[in-house]
Design an enzyme around this catalytic site. Structure first.
Site, PDB file in Angstrom:
ATOM      1  N   SER A 240      36.407  33.379  38.370  1.00 47.12           N
ATOM      2  CA  SER A 240      34.988  33.199  37.906  1.00 47.12           C
ATOM      3  C   SER A 240      34.144  33.196  38.817  1.00 47.12           C
ATOM      4  O   SER A 240      34.717  32.652  39.871  1.00 47.12           O
ATOM      5  CB  SER A 240      35.237  32.053  37.065  1.00 47.12           C
ATOM      6  OG  SER A 240      34.213  32.174  35.767  1.00 47.12           O
ATOM      7  N   GLN A 262      32.383  26.556  37.958  1.00 49.62           N
ATOM      8  CA  GLN A 262      33.073  27.316  37.897  1.00 49.62           C
ATOM      9  C   GLN A 262      34.307  27.467  39.039  1.00 49.62           C
ATOM     10  O   GLN A 262      34.901  28.117  38.741  1.00 49.62           O
ATOM     11  CB  GLN A 262      31.765  29.119  38.471  1.00 49.62           C
ATOM     12  CG  GLN A 262      31.239  28.895  37.297  1.00 49.62           C
ATOM     13  CD  GLN A 262      32.043  29.186  35.958  1.00 49.62           C
ATOM     14  OE1 GLN A 262      32.265  30.268  35.487  1.00 49.62           O
ATOM     15  NE2 GLN A 262      31.329  28.305  34.889  1.00 49.62           N
ATOM     16  N   HIS A 265      38.260  26.460  37.976  1.00 47.16           N
ATOM     17  CA  HIS A 265      38.649  27.507  37.698  1.00 47.16           C
ATOM     18  C   HIS A 265      39.781  27.281  37.884  1.00 47.16           C
ATOM     19  O   HIS A 265      41.172  27.167  37.297  1.00 47.16           O
ATOM     20  CB  HIS A 265      37.713  28.779  36.843  1.00 47.16           C
ATOM     21  CG  HIS A 265      37.202  28.398  35.518  1.00 47.16           C
ATOM     22  ND1 HIS A 265      37.496  28.656  34.541  1.00 47.16           N
ATOM     23  CD2 HIS A 265      35.868  29.006  35.138  1.00 47.16           C
ATOM     24  CE1 HIS A 265      36.569  28.938  33.084  1.00 47.16           C
ATOM     25  NE2 HIS A 265      35.903  29.130  33.979  1.00 47.16           N
ATOM     26  N   GLU A 330      29.594  37.435  37.816  1.00 46.49           N
ATOM     27  CA  GLU A 330      29.417  37.465  35.989  1.00 46.49           C
ATOM     28  C   GLU A 330      28.413  36.693  35.757  1.00 46.49           C
ATOM     29  O   GLU A 330      27.784  37.083  35.049  1.00 46.49           O
ATOM     30  CB  GLU A 330      30.811  36.175  36.537  1.00 46.49           C
ATOM     31  CG  GLU A 330      31.232  35.795  35.697  1.00 46.49           C
ATOM     32  CD  GLU A 330      32.387  35.601  34.912  1.00 46.49           C
ATOM     33  OE1 GLU A 330      33.209  36.392  34.254  1.00 46.49           O
ATOM     34  OE2 GLU A 330      33.033  34.908  36.038  1.00 46.49           O
ATOM     35  N   HIS A 331      27.910  34.967  36.046  1.00 48.07           N
ATOM     36  CA  HIS A 331      26.753  34.553  35.335  1.00 48.07           C
ATOM     37  C   HIS A 331      25.820  33.533  36.822  1.00 48.07           C
ATOM     38  O   HIS A 331      26.207  33.686  37.604  1.00 48.07           O
ATOM     39  CB  HIS A 331      27.637  33.185  35.709  1.00 48.07           C
ATOM     40  CG  HIS A 331      28.957  33.017  34.732  1.00 48.07           C
ATOM     41  ND1 HIS A 331      30.252  32.656  35.093  1.00 48.07           N
ATOM     42  CD2 HIS A 331      29.552  33.192  33.227  1.00 48.07           C
ATOM     43  CE1 HIS A 331      30.779  32.967  33.926  1.00 48.07           C
ATOM     44  NE2 HIS A 331      30.208  32.937  32.821  1.00 48.07           N
ATOM     45  N   ASP A 364      29.637  29.914  28.305  1.00 51.29           N
ATOM     46  CA  ASP A 364      30.484  29.881  28.321  1.00 51.29           C
ATOM     47  C   ASP A 364      31.854  29.488  26.377  1.00 51.29           C
ATOM     48  O   ASP A 364      32.329  29.926  25.984  1.00 51.29           O
ATOM     49  CB  ASP A 364      31.589  28.773  29.107  1.00 51.29           C
ATOM     50  CG  ASP A 364      31.409  29.900  29.782  1.00 51.29           C
ATOM     51  OD1 ASP A 364      31.761  30.791  30.225  1.00 51.29           O
ATOM     52  OD2 ASP A 364      32.045  28.347  30.803  1.00 51.29           O
ATOM     53  N   HIS A 423      36.259  82.390  25.156  1.00 49.23           N
ATOM     54  CA  HIS A 423      35.682  81.654  24.419  1.00 49.23           C
ATOM     55  C   HIS A 423      34.228  82.542  23.808  1.00 49.23           C
ATOM     56  O   HIS A 423      33.764  82.290  23.305  1.00 49.23           O
ATOM     57  CB  HIS A 423      34.958  80.336  25.763  1.00 49.23           C
ATOM     58  CG  HIS A 423      35.721  79.661  26.157  1.00 49.23           C
ATOM     59  ND1 HIS A 423      37.271  79.537  26.287  1.00 49.23           N
ATOM     60  CD2 HIS A 423      35.543  78.111  25.655  1.00 49.23           C
ATOM     61  CE1 HIS A 423      37.652  78.322  26.402  1.00 49.23           C
ATOM     62  NE2 HIS A 423      36.965  77.648  26.394  1.00 49.23           N
TER      63      HIS A 423
END
Length: 434
Positions: A240, A262, A265, A330-331, A364, A423
């Site tokens: 994270s 974070q 985590h 990410e954030h 979250d 084709h």
């Protein structure tokens, strides 16, 4: 005193130092890969028998048979009815917000008809069966159930199969309650790479799915990577991350705690502050030192800040945005006076939290947008999990007789130019004047 890197964008070698800080090798080492591959082969060849053995070995409990691995719907309902009222209300409130947000992501089928009667379009259908992995080792995550199950249900997924490890055979009531609330169809008490393999290939008890979503440890992530192609996956997520861009006017306690949010985590999580105010950066550092000893997960936070955290002084907010775009976090918190003016300068971020009162944990749990986000700089090319991840698109082509003549001539020329005679003739057979 907390040990955290303190950098400035004017430092000699800043870019190299930043790249070292961001470096994260998501590819598993040879030992992990071999272990995971062996487990997958074993699950494919021995099915439930192998699943029972791995559950005993890794989760520390012995099921009497494969039937014991499935948690009945009645047990999920019981968990929902027995959890405390405040938890039930919180789950329901969060679920409603997540559902409403994701309803707006639904994509509908469309088509248009050209003048000659040719119809072109796109048909949108839901993936039929999805497997949801919910972590259950060091911590339990009912929020992961909401964020993965609800978009799938909104998309119209017919069957949602959830797997969750139960160390020592202990079931987490909140996770089960969340599964009941979200309408998860079947739940199995299995985890690890063996659960991913079971979802991908099926066993006598667990049906094979079309896509596997949800976070997990390095073995789960490696297994998801290994089964990709047999099934779809959402992403291979890394640790994270949070990046806070602050103008120096936010309460420094708030910023310090946002960085902690974070870092707690795990030891590999990343927390970074970008700020043009040197005095404020020093205040945040002092507050980190003061607040860290009060945290329940102090050792984890301290390790994460020491190994991968940073307080970065920059020239101005424009430069902060450029550095942020390189990091592609990410954030991303924009803790500034006018976040809506700054947001258009952000090109790469999983989720953007705008304003001083928008703490990352709101995203979250209950703001509404999905918390399954791209990590390890993958926000440069990928997006949050959403309804679109549980839908497929099929092209619609219905050519009229007139259109077959017009389009066929173009196709014939191009096909013969590529040396693909069959084709060309396939198109030419439908010409009005052969």
């Amino acid at each position: 005193m907390a040990d955290i890197a303190q950098l400035s964008t004017t430092d000699t070698g800043f870019q190299q130092r930043l790249e070292q800080l961001l470096a994260w090798e998501s590819v598993s080492d040879g030992g992990v890969n071999q272990t995971v591959n062996d487990i997958i082969v074993d699950i494919r060849s021995r099915g439930d028998d192998a699943l029972l053995e791995y559950t005993s070995r890794f989760d520390g409990w012995d099921a009497r048979g494969a039937a014991d691995l499935e948690i009945p719907a009645a047990r999920l309902a019981q968990a929902w009815s027995c959890i405390p009222e405040d938890q039930r209300q919180a789950l329901a409130h969060a679920a409603e917000r997540v559902r409403i947000y994701h309803e707006k992501q639904k994509t509908e089928s469309w088509s248009y008809t050209e003048e000659d009667g040719t119809l072109l379009g796109q048909q949108v259908t839901a993936i039929e069966r999805v497997g949801l992995y919910v972590p259950g080792g060091k911590a339990a995550y009912p929020s992961s159930v909401l964020m993965n199950a609800l978009p799938a249900k909104v998309a119209g997924v017919q069957e949602l199969i959830m797997v969750v490890p139960t160390p020592g055979g202990e079931l987490n009531e909140l996770v089960l309650a969340a599964a009941h609330l979200c309408g998860v169809d079947r739940v199995f008490a299995v985890g690890g790479a063996q659960a991913v393999a079971a979802l991908a290939y099926g066993t006598e008890s667990i049906p094979p799915v079309d896509k596997v979503v949800g976070p997990g440890n390095i073995y789960v992530a490696t297994a998801k990577r290994a089964v990709f192609g047999q099934v779809g996956i959402d992403m291979v997520a890394g640790p994270s991350e949070i990046l806070v861009i602050c103008d120096g006017k936010t309460n420094p306690d708030w910023v310090a705690m946002d960085l902690f949010s974070q870092a707690e985590h795990d030891e590999d999580a990343q927390s970074i502050l970008l700020c043009p105010d040197k005095v404020f950066v020093a205040q945040v550092k002092a507050n980190i030192d003061r607040l860290l000893p009060t945290m329940e997960r102090e050792p984890i936070i301290a390790t994460a800040l020491k190994d991968r955290g940073a307080l970065i002084h920059c020239r101005d907010l424009d430069e902060a945005c450029e550095v942020s775009n390189f990091i592609a976090p990410e954030h991303l918190e924009l803790s500034v006076d006018n976040p809506q003016a700054l947001a258009p300068k952000i090109r790469h971020a999983g989720a953007i939290f705008m304003g001083r009162y928008t703490s990352e944990p709101l995203g979250d749990y209950c703001a509404g947008p999905n918390h399954v986000l791209p990590t390890s700089r993958t926000a440069r090319f990928s997006s949050p999990l959403g309804v679109y991840d549980f839908q497929k698109r099929s092209s619609l082509i219905m050519v009229s007789e007139t259109g077959s003549d017009t389009l066929g001539k173009t196709a014939s020329v191009l096909a013969r130019g590529e040396g693909l005679t069959a084709h060309a003739r396939s198109a030419e057979y439908r010409f009005k004047d052969k």
